[in-house]
Design an enzyme around this catalytic site. Structure first.
Site, PDB file in Angstrom:
ATOM      1  N   LYS A  40      -8.390 -13.342  13.501  1.00 47.25           N
ATOM      2  CA  LYS A  40      -8.649 -11.906  13.377  1.00 47.25           C
ATOM      3  C   LYS A  40      -8.885 -11.546  11.906  1.00 47.25           C
ATOM      4  CE  LYS A  40      -3.770 -10.713  12.838  1.00 47.25           C
ATOM      5  NZ  LYS A  40      -2.684  -9.798  13.202  1.00 47.25           N
ATOM      6  N   TYR A 271     -11.372   3.757 -18.962  1.00 46.44           N
ATOM      7  CA  TYR A 271     -10.980   5.087 -18.512  1.00 46.44           C
ATOM      8  C   TYR A 271      -9.540   5.406 -18.892  1.00 46.44           C
ATOM      9  CZ  TYR A 271     -15.133   5.479 -15.503  1.00 46.44           C
ATOM     10  OH  TYR A 271     -16.414   5.565 -15.023  1.00 46.44           O
TER      11      TYR A 271
END
Length: 379
Positions: A40, A271
């Site tokens: 999965k 930033y």
């Protein structure tokens, strides 16, 4: 221009030999119980079809997926093994489950009428695996209701009880007694049901933690997940306590330097100027960021490998750029390889390392990196 020959500088490679090693180690620990590999979530970021092909050649009892769409992908790729849908079994998916011959894991009796109707429509008998909530507390039938649900299932046309499963909630903690209680609840609940015994139902409970840490949890089948991809369910602690042969991480994440900059002392980076240099500093700029699963929480925390040495990530990680202080790792040039996950020379950064910096678990790291970047199978 042929764009098929142009690739991202950020590359995930998956080691076939590591996957094989891990599968064989799990098979040995299973002591004869067949394996249902969990593929999965795109095989935990390692590639659904590639991993399924590798495991199928080694011999599997079935495959485990979360959603029907994953099972359909396996069927359309030619896989004939049983495919268990472990989640997402709802009325809207039942017809696809039947037409693609998938095995539904059913968590309550509400689906029986519609599943029976559709099975009759296609003139099939559907082999159902029921999920028992033996202590997970997430999905499944409570032990007190289990006998009644089994009786209803037995009286429902076109359905047949083929197996019973449950899940361990704390098998990643070998010191907890929870797993032995869950195993006891599971065996006590199933042992008392004549139907389960008469039909010789497949009983399965062990995930990777159950396989590695819970004595007697193998039962009729085991469902390894994270261990197939080279990691222990309890992370670094599990690796540190394990005896040889150890699991081998299969995923490697690398990129390339796109710029080398010399900046002075007192220079703010990125930033928010989350990092300011305290010395003349050599900065390597990498074309990787949170778009690629390299999350902002790794800012000023993570390390990468350059020239076979660890170098710190500095400043705020942005969408597509990350800065690394390479002042102390020798000469660095544009185009040089940088390893974010995996080995470079004798040095290694593991998903457990990154999980610690990211304040999460190795499962999440692998899924993020593997599902958000170009990926290829090697060796």
């Amino acid at each position: 221009m042929n764009t098929n020959t142009i690739h991202s500088l950020n590359q995930i490679t998956i080691s076939r030999s590591a996957l094989l090693h891990n599968f064989r180690l799990c098979k040995e620990l299973a002591q004869g119980a067949p394996l249902l590999p969990l593929v999965k979530a795109d095989a935990y970021g390692h590639g659904l079809l590639d991993c399924a092909r590798i495991f199928a050649k080694e011999g599997v009892a079935a495959f485990g997926v979360a959603e029907v769409v994953e099972g359909v992908r396996l069927r359309e790729a030619g896989f004939t093994e049983p495919i268990f849908v472990l989640a997402g079994v709802i009325p809207q998916t039942l017809e696809t489950i039947i037409t693609y011959d998938l095995t539904p894991v059913v968590v309550d009796k509400a689906l029986f009428p519609e599943l029976s109707r559709l099975a009759g429509k296609y003139q099939k008998t559907v082999a159902v695996h029921l999920k028992l909530d033996a202590g997970m507390g997430r999905q499944g039938i409570l032990p007190k209701d289990f006998a009644q649900v089994v009786e209803i299932l037995e009286q429902t046309d076109h359905l047949q009880l083929a197996g019973v499963m449950a899940h361990f909630p704390m098998a990643d903690d070998p010191s907890s007694d929870n797993s032995s209680k869950v195993l006891a609840t599971f065996t006590e609940t199933t042992d008392k049901l004549d139907t389960v015994q008469r039909r010789k139902c497949c009983l399965h409970l062990a995930n990777s933690g159950g396989l590695f840490y819970v004595a007697g949890a193998q039962l009729n089948m085991v469902r390894p997940g994270i261990s197939l991809y080279g990691y222990y369910p309890d992370g670094d602690q599990g690796r540190g306590n394990a005896s040889a042969p150890l699991l081998q991480p299969a995923m490697r994440f690398s990129t390339q330097v796109i710029q080398v900059r010399e900046v002075p002392r007192g220079h703010g980076l990125g930033y928010g100027h989350l990092f300011t240099t305290t010395r003349p500093t050599t900065i390597a700029v990498l074309p990787v960021g949170y778009e690629d699963g390299y999350l902002r929480i790794l800012s000023n925390r993570a390390q990468v490998l350059v020239n076979g040495q660890r170098a710190p990530v500095v400043g705020r990680i942005s969408m597509n750029l990350t800065l690394v202080d390479v002042t102390d790792v020798g000469s660095v040039h544009v185009g040089d390889e940088v390893v974010l996950l995996g080995k470079q020379g004798d040095a290694e950064i593991t998903a457990d390392d990154i999980a610690t910096w990211m304040e999460t678990i190795n499962y999440e790291v692998l899924c993020l990196f593997g599902n958000l970047n170009d990926r290829k199978l090697v060796d």
